[in-house]
Design an enzyme around this catalytic site. Structure first.
Site, PDB file in Angstrom:
ATOM      1  N   GLU A  27     -10.077  63.221  57.112  1.00 15.11           N
ATOM      2  CA  GLU A  27      -9.918  62.667  58.465  1.00 15.11           C
ATOM      3  C   GLU A  27      -9.010  61.444  58.438  1.00 15.11           C
ATOM      4  O   GLU A  27      -8.168  61.262  59.320  1.00 15.11           O
ATOM      5  CB  GLU A  27     -11.296  62.292  59.034  1.00 15.11           C
ATOM      6  CG  GLU A  27     -12.129  63.506  59.397  1.00 15.11           C
ATOM      7  CD  GLU A  27     -13.550  63.173  59.815  1.00 15.11           C
ATOM      8  OE1 GLU A  27     -14.148  63.985  60.530  1.00 15.11           O
ATOM      9  OE2 GLU A  27     -14.078  62.127  59.424  1.00 15.11           O
ATOM     10  N   THR A  51     -13.381  66.464  62.971  1.00 16.84           N
ATOM     11  CA  THR A  51     -14.572  67.229  62.555  1.00 16.84           C
ATOM     12  C   THR A  51     -15.800  66.660  63.249  1.00 16.84           C
ATOM     13  O   THR A  51     -15.928  65.440  63.365  1.00 16.84           O
ATOM     14  CB  THR A  51     -14.731  67.107  61.024  1.00 16.84           C
ATOM     15  OG1 THR A  51     -13.587  67.697  60.414  1.00 16.84           O
ATOM     16  CG2 THR A  51     -15.988  67.821  60.532  1.00 16.84           C
ATOM     17  N   ASP A 100     -18.848  57.860  64.183  1.00 15.76           N
ATOM     18  CA  ASP A 100     -20.282  57.544  64.106  1.00 15.76           C
ATOM     19  C   ASP A 100     -20.578  56.200  64.762  1.00 15.76           C
ATOM     20  O   ASP A 100     -21.670  55.993  65.281  1.00 15.76           O
ATOM     21  CB  ASP A 100     -20.734  57.561  62.645  1.00 15.76           C
ATOM     22  CG  ASP A 100     -20.506  58.935  62.051  1.00 15.76           C
ATOM     23  OD1 ASP A 100     -21.073  59.900  62.586  1.00 15.76           O
ATOM     24  OD2 ASP A 100     -19.709  59.056  61.113  1.00 15.76           O
TER      25      ASP A 100
HETATM   26  C1  5RP Z   1     -17.215  63.667  60.251  1.00 13.73           C
HETATM   27  C2  5RP Z   1     -17.127  62.538  61.182  1.00 13.73           C
HETATM   28  C3  5RP Z   1     -17.495  62.804  62.599  1.00 13.73           C
HETATM   29  O1  5RP Z   1     -16.377  62.615  63.383  1.00 13.73           O
HETATM   30  C4  5RP Z   1     -18.586  61.867  63.005  1.00 13.73           C
HETATM   31  O2  5RP Z   1     -19.669  62.070  62.118  1.00 13.73           O
HETATM   32  C5  5RP Z   1     -19.021  62.096  64.434  1.00 13.73           C
HETATM   33  O3  5RP Z   1     -19.550  63.365  64.564  1.00 13.73           O
HETATM   34  P1  5RP Z   1     -20.339  63.848  65.844  1.00 13.73           P
HETATM   35  O4  5RP Z   1     -19.352  63.968  66.938  1.00 13.73           O
HETATM   36  O5  5RP Z   1     -20.955  65.153  65.415  1.00 13.73           O
HETATM   37  O6  5RP Z   1     -21.401  62.821  66.130  1.00 13.73           O
HETATM   38  O7  5RP Z   1     -16.735  61.441  60.861  1.00 13.73           O
HETATM   39  O8  5RP Z   1     -16.894  63.275  58.945  1.00 13.73           O
END
Ligand code: 5RP
Length: 233
Positions: free
Chosen positions: A107, A29, A88
């Site tokens: 996830e 996601t 993140d």
């Molecule tokens: C969602 C997540 C995402 O993988 C994480 O926030 C990274 O997202 P992005 O690619 O939009 O920076 O852990 O729950």
């Protein structure tokens, strides 16, 4: 498309080379893995790629359906070949903070059901020690404030209940998210993962320890693929 978006797209697409016919793939996601999913949809439409995807959120399910990616779930498929997801933060040990999008519980379940995990990211996510990004912890709605009380002695900074449109943000599982400001001090994420997950009311913490095998990250100088020594890929 701005420069950051281009970096996300490059990393997202680069992960697709690991995807082969017949594979069952966990679909992560976020705004980086979105490009992986779009590319997989293109390969299905144009190159007759045959895969089954298991989405980690309602948003990813919707995106994958719009691209005609065949989908299933873990009640039908026990083991996946590979999960591709964003992060993140990632550290030199391939440990991660995830949950910025609030999908951390599914996830983690999907990643743990996979034979391997690839993370796609841009270079802003690379850190030497985890924790600058507020650590997301999914908690049950009925116990969230007690859980917050119990996390606070181990979290040096503020703990914020995640909000959306002036209401608490509710996950796909019907939980809340506490964003915990540890600061860059989580050098032993396995210890924090165990400690936080043992607190009543905690559904899951966004520390992914020993799960990720490959990190594909893009920067202005190009794509880098980091492969974990003795990893599964
Ligand atoms: C969602 C997540 C995402 O993988 C994480 O926030 C990274 O997202 P992005 O690619 O939009 O920076 O852990 O729950």
């Amino acid at each position: 498309m701005d420069a950051v978006e281009e970096l996300k797209q490059e990393a997202g697409i680069a992960a697709c080379k690991y995807v082969k016919n017949g594979m069952k793939i966990g679909l992560g996601t976020g705004s980086t893995v979105k490009y992986t999913i779009i590319e997989l949809g293109r390969r299905i439409a144009e190159e007759d790629l045959q895969i089954i995807g298991v989405p980690t959120s309602e948003a990813t399910k919707e995106l994958a359906e719009s691209l005609n990616i065949p989908l299933s779930d873990l009640s039908e498929i026990e083991k996946l070949d590979l999960t591709i997801d964003g992060a993140d933060e990632f550290d030199p040990n391939f440990d991660l903070i995830k949950g910025g999008g609030g999908a951390l519980t599914r996830e983690k379940i999907v990643a743990l059901a996979s034979n391997a995990m690839i993370v796609v990211a841009d270079d802003r996510k690379k850190v030497s020690t985890l924790g600058q990004f507020p650590l997301p912890v999914e908690v049950s709605i009925s116990d969230w404030d007690e859980a917050k009380e119990k996390i606070s002695p181990i979290c040096p900074g503020k703990i914020n209940l995640r909000m959306k449109n002036e209401e608490p943000f509710v996950t796909d599982n019907g939980g809340y998210i506490l964003d915990c400001n540890f600061g860059p001090m989580i050098s032993k994420p396995d210890i924090y993962e165990k400690k936080i997950n043992s607190i009543e009311g905690v559904v899951e913490v966004g520390l992914f320890v020993g799960i990720c095998d490959v990190i594909i990250f893009s920067s202005l100088s190009g794509i880098q693929i980091l492969t974990k020594p003795n990893g599964r890929l």
